[in-house]
Design an enzyme around this catalytic site. Structure first.
Site, PDB file in Angstrom:
ATOM      1  N   GLY A 165       0.817  -1.313  -0.089  1.00  0.00           N
ATOM      2  CA  GLY A 165       0.024  -0.105  -0.070  1.00  0.00           C
ATOM      3  C   GLY A 165       0.777   1.387  -0.128  1.00  0.00           C
ATOM      4  N   TYR A 202      -8.866   5.747 -10.647  1.00  0.00           N
ATOM      5  CA  TYR A 202      -9.106   5.408  -9.303  1.00  0.00           C
ATOM      6  C   TYR A 202     -10.636   4.878  -9.346  1.00  0.00           C
ATOM      7  CZ  TYR A 202      -9.767   5.552  -4.368  1.00  0.00           C
ATOM      8  OH  TYR A 202      -9.769   5.100  -2.872  1.00  0.00           O
ATOM      9  N   LEU A 203     -10.782   3.826  -8.891  1.00  0.00           N
ATOM     10  CA  LEU A 203     -12.111   3.122  -8.748  1.00  0.00           C
ATOM     11  C   LEU A 203     -12.536   3.218  -7.550  1.00  0.00           C
ATOM     12  CD1 LEU A 203     -11.152  -0.510 -10.615  1.00  0.00           C
ATOM     13  CD2 LEU A 203     -12.294   1.489 -11.720  1.00  0.00           C
ATOM     14  N   HIS A 208     -12.256  -6.377  -4.014  1.00  0.00           N
ATOM     15  CA  HIS A 208     -10.762  -7.087  -4.290  1.00  0.00           C
ATOM     16  C   HIS A 208     -11.200  -8.554  -4.620  1.00  0.00           C
ATOM     17  CE1 HIS A 208      -6.505  -8.062  -3.696  1.00  0.00           C
ATOM     18  NE2 HIS A 208      -6.968  -9.094  -3.456  1.00  0.00           N
ATOM     19  N   HIS A 235      -5.304  -1.199   3.257  1.00  0.00           N
ATOM     20  CA  HIS A 235      -4.927  -2.145   2.149  1.00  0.00           C
ATOM     21  C   HIS A 235      -4.197  -3.375   2.461  1.00  0.00           C
ATOM     22  CE1 HIS A 235      -5.751   1.394  -0.365  1.00  0.00           C
ATOM     23  NE2 HIS A 235      -4.797   2.033   0.261  1.00  0.00           N
ATOM     24  N   LYS A 237      -5.339  -7.191   4.044  1.00  0.00           N
ATOM     25  CA  LYS A 237      -6.688  -8.077   4.058  1.00  0.00           C
ATOM     26  C   LYS A 237      -6.777  -8.510   5.327  1.00  0.00           C
ATOM     27  CE  LYS A 237      -5.171  -9.424  -0.386  1.00  0.00           C
ATOM     28  NZ  LYS A 237      -4.226 -10.518  -1.193  1.00  0.00           N
ATOM     29  N   ARG A 291       4.022 -15.995  -5.568  1.00  0.00           N
ATOM     30  CA  ARG A 291       4.120 -16.814  -4.325  1.00  0.00           C
ATOM     31  C   ARG A 291       2.940 -17.437  -3.750  1.00  0.00           C
ATOM     32  NH1 ARG A 291       1.886 -13.666  -0.718  1.00  0.00           N
ATOM     33  NH2 ARG A 291       2.060 -11.420  -1.161  1.00  0.00           N
ATOM     34  N   VAL A 294      -1.296 -15.733   2.124  1.00  0.00           N
ATOM     35  CA  VAL A 294      -1.795 -16.269   3.445  1.00  0.00           C
ATOM     36  C   VAL A 294      -2.962 -16.776   3.301  1.00  0.00           C
ATOM     37  CG1 VAL A 294      -2.282 -14.857   5.535  1.00  0.00           C
ATOM     38  CG2 VAL A 294      -0.404 -13.798   4.177  1.00  0.00           C
TER      39      VAL A 294
HETATM   40  P1  ADP Z   1       0.222  -2.908  -2.979  1.00  0.00           P
HETATM   41  O1  ADP Z   1       1.382  -3.907  -3.732  1.00  0.00           O
HETATM   42  O2  ADP Z   1       0.973  -1.892  -2.374  1.00  0.00           O
HETATM   43  O3  ADP Z   1      -0.472  -4.018  -2.289  1.00  0.00           O
HETATM   44  P2  ADP Z   1      -2.029  -2.924  -5.191  1.00  0.00           P
HETATM   45  O4  ADP Z   1      -1.742  -2.551  -6.419  1.00  0.00           O
HETATM   46  O5  ADP Z   1      -2.077  -4.550  -4.864  1.00  0.00           O
HETATM   47  O6  ADP Z   1      -0.633  -2.383  -4.163  1.00  0.00           O
HETATM   48  O7  ADP Z   1      -3.303  -2.527  -4.548  1.00  0.00           O
HETATM   49  C1  ADP Z   1      -3.582  -2.369  -3.173  1.00  0.00           C
HETATM   50  C2  ADP Z   1      -4.675  -1.928  -2.738  1.00  0.00           C
HETATM   51  O8  ADP Z   1      -5.050  -0.483  -3.148  1.00  0.00           O
HETATM   52  C3  ADP Z   1      -5.741  -2.742  -3.558  1.00  0.00           C
HETATM   53  O9  ADP Z   1      -6.290  -3.869  -2.938  1.00  0.00           O
HETATM   54  C4  ADP Z   1      -7.122  -1.607  -3.626  1.00  0.00           C
HETATM   55  O10 ADP Z   1      -7.451  -1.528  -2.165  1.00  0.00           O
HETATM   56  C5  ADP Z   1      -6.275  -0.360  -3.744  1.00  0.00           C
HETATM   57  N1  ADP Z   1      -6.148   0.122  -5.122  1.00  0.00           N
HETATM   58  C6  ADP Z   1      -5.102  -0.260  -5.984  1.00  0.00           C
HETATM   59  N2  ADP Z   1      -5.406   0.214  -7.283  1.00  0.00           N
HETATM   60  C7  ADP Z   1      -6.572   0.995  -7.255  1.00  0.00           C
HETATM   61  C8  ADP Z   1      -7.340   1.691  -8.242  1.00  0.00           C
HETATM   62  N3  ADP Z   1      -7.039   1.949  -9.604  1.00  0.00           N
HETATM   63  N4  ADP Z   1      -8.533   2.145  -7.704  1.00  0.00           N
HETATM   64  C9  ADP Z   1      -9.068   2.000  -6.427  1.00  0.00           C
HETATM   65  N5  ADP Z   1      -8.312   1.637  -5.461  1.00  0.00           N
HETATM   66  C10 ADP Z   1      -6.838   0.700  -5.903  1.00  0.00           C
END
Ligand code: ADP
Length: 448
Positions: A165, A202-203, A208, A235, A237, A291, A294
């Site tokens: 995050g 940004y959604l 997820h 961010h 789980k 990988r 969890v």
């Molecule tokens: P990290 O590798 O830091 O965990 P991710 O790309 O997997 O980053 O994103 C982590 C979280 O951030 C997602 O589960 C979601 O909650 C939020 N997120 C990432 N991209 C977007 C997006 N384009 N719009 C809205 N939320 C996002």
């Protein structure tokens, strides 16, 4: 098959891998820091080697020490678990150079998926839907401005090297864009030593949803359905389910087949997770983890497969034990992460566990490496264990979770058990009606 596997990890995941090795008749080597000399994985492994002081950089991340432990014990393979060295391409290459098998994908696949821009470009070419955004890195604020006004605000500035995050900033309007880019860049530079950034739409209310895939390294790949991990805090789980209550069997089949085909085309080997955001019937790739996750036990519960055993088979060159047609989804599973944290402030609570009674009974699994009298060291993550329940339906699984939470006793340290005892009774959680923002908003409302 391997003769002896060295487990380059600690805690519940080290124990999880150890259990699979024992069941397959494979010898096991635990490595540990001086802070973990009393850990369960050390007690239960055939052999153990101390690899350094508590600081993970000098022990669990110390490649020369782990390599030395392989040589001393004659281990012919290393399972990295999750975290630590599990997504370190250099580690897998160094092991290979010393004739030790890394239980995971090839270094090139770890590398490409570890760079978010490269990952996005790669999967897009393979037919996986991605979040609309910049084609590659953003080089100037002007370039970002032009693209953002085309896509519409809000937009998300993301670091290519980002993780956990960090290096992610939302810009709600053009005024906020330059600032968001500056902050994301400096966070990325400070945390990852790489300030490449890119832009995404940004959604606003996504879920997820992630697809578990497995490749045999020879072009064949399968998917094992999805996990819904929408209940998140910062961010991270906190509650994971399989299957997702939000998608239909047809959608599952479609996104699963697209994912499996891409993994097969890539020649990917071993376990992987393709993470998507899901909104208004559409999937958008965000990243791939190369990988074991969890939350893998929820997939094991509904498929009846042992994912670690499958990883060992594939790494040893025996291929997958099942084909896509053999994969069946049975019932519903939920995992909650019980952390040694205050259930409201989330302040870490290391220290001595003076009572520990995990729940049991039909459809309940507890993956934990703690025991009564064990002191949780302050140096590592705060996971006490994972409680996984399986039921015929989602409602049955939630009822089972509720009674399993009532039985669970942990005292001496704070735990997040009380949080889950409240969550199981929330109408939105019961109905499965939530986005990735639901938990944060609920927590804010509780403390107001
Ligand atoms: P990290 O590798 O830091 O965990 P991710 O790309 O997997 O980053 O994103 C982590 C979280 O951030 C997602 O589960 C979601 O909650 C939020 N997120 C990432 N991209 C977007 C997006 N384009 N719009 C809205 N939320 C996002």
């Amino acid at each position: 098959m391997f003769k002896k596997v060295l487990i380059a990890n600690r805690g519940e995941i080290a124990l999880r891998v150890l259990r699979a090795c024992k069941e397959l008749g494979i010898g096991s080597v635990a490595v540990h820091s001086t802070a973990d000399a009393d850990a369960m994985h050390v007690r239960l492994a055939d052999e153990s080697v101390c690899i350094g002081p508590p600081d993970a950089r000098e022990s669990y991340l110390n490649i020369p020490q782990i390599l030395a432990a392989c040589e001393i014990t004659g281990a012919d393979a290393v399972h990295p678990g999750y975290g630590f060295l599990s997504e370190n391409a250099k580690f897998s290459e160094i092991l290979a150079a010393h004739n030790v098998t890394f239980i995971g994908p090839r270094a090139e696949h770890i590398e490409v998926m570890g760079d978010k821009i490269a990952a996005k470009t790669t999967v897009k070419k393979l037919g996986i839907p991605v979040v609309p955004g910049s084609d590659g890195a953003i080089h100037s604020v002007d370039q970002a401005r032009a693209l953002a006004s085309e896509m519409g605000y809000p937009v998300l500035v993301k670091a290519s090297a980002g993780g956990g995050g960090r290096g992610m900033k939302v810009a709600g309007s053009e005024d906020e864009l330059a600032n968001a880019i500056g902050t994301a860049r400096s966070e990325a530079r400070a945390n990852f030593g790489d300030d490449a950034i890119y832009l995404e739409k940004y959604l606003q209310n996504p879920r997820h949803i992630e697809v578990q895939v497995f490749g045999d390294g020879m072009g064949k790949a399968i998917h094992l359905g999805e996990r819904d991990c929408s209940l998140q805090r910062r961010h991270q789980k906190v509650w994971e389910e399989a299957l997702s209550p939000a998608i239909t069997a047809q959608q599952r089949d479609e996104i699963g087949m697209i994912s499996a085909k891409a993994i097969g085309d890539l020649g990917y080997s071993g376990a992987g997770t393709i993470e998507f955001l899901y909104e208004d019937g559409e999937f958008y790739f965000i990243e791939m983890n190369t990988r074991l996750q969890v939350e893998h036990p929820v997939t094991e519960a509904i498929t009846g497969l042992d994912l670690v055993a499958e990883q060992l088979r594939v790494a040893a060159g025996h291929g997958l034990s099942v084909t896509q047609d053999d994969v069946r989804f049975n019932g519903h599973a939920i995992e909650v992460r019980i952390n040694a944290e205050h259930p409201e402030t989330f302040r870490p609570s290391p220290g001595m566990i003076d009572a520990f009674h995990p729940s049991g009974g039909l459809g309940v699994r507890v993956d934990s490496a703690v025991y009564q009298g064990y002191a949780i060291p302050p140096y590592y993550d705060s996971l006490i264990g994972k409680l996984i329940v399986h039921g015929e339906t989602r409602e049955m699984a939630i009822n089972r979770l509720s009674r399993a939470l009532d039985e669970f006793v942990i005292s001496g340290v704070d735990s997040t058990l009380p949080l889950f005892r409240r969550l199981v009774n929330e109408p939105d959680v019961r109905s499965g009606d939530y986005s990735i923002h639901w938990l944060e908003r609920w927590l804010a409302a509780q403390s107001a």
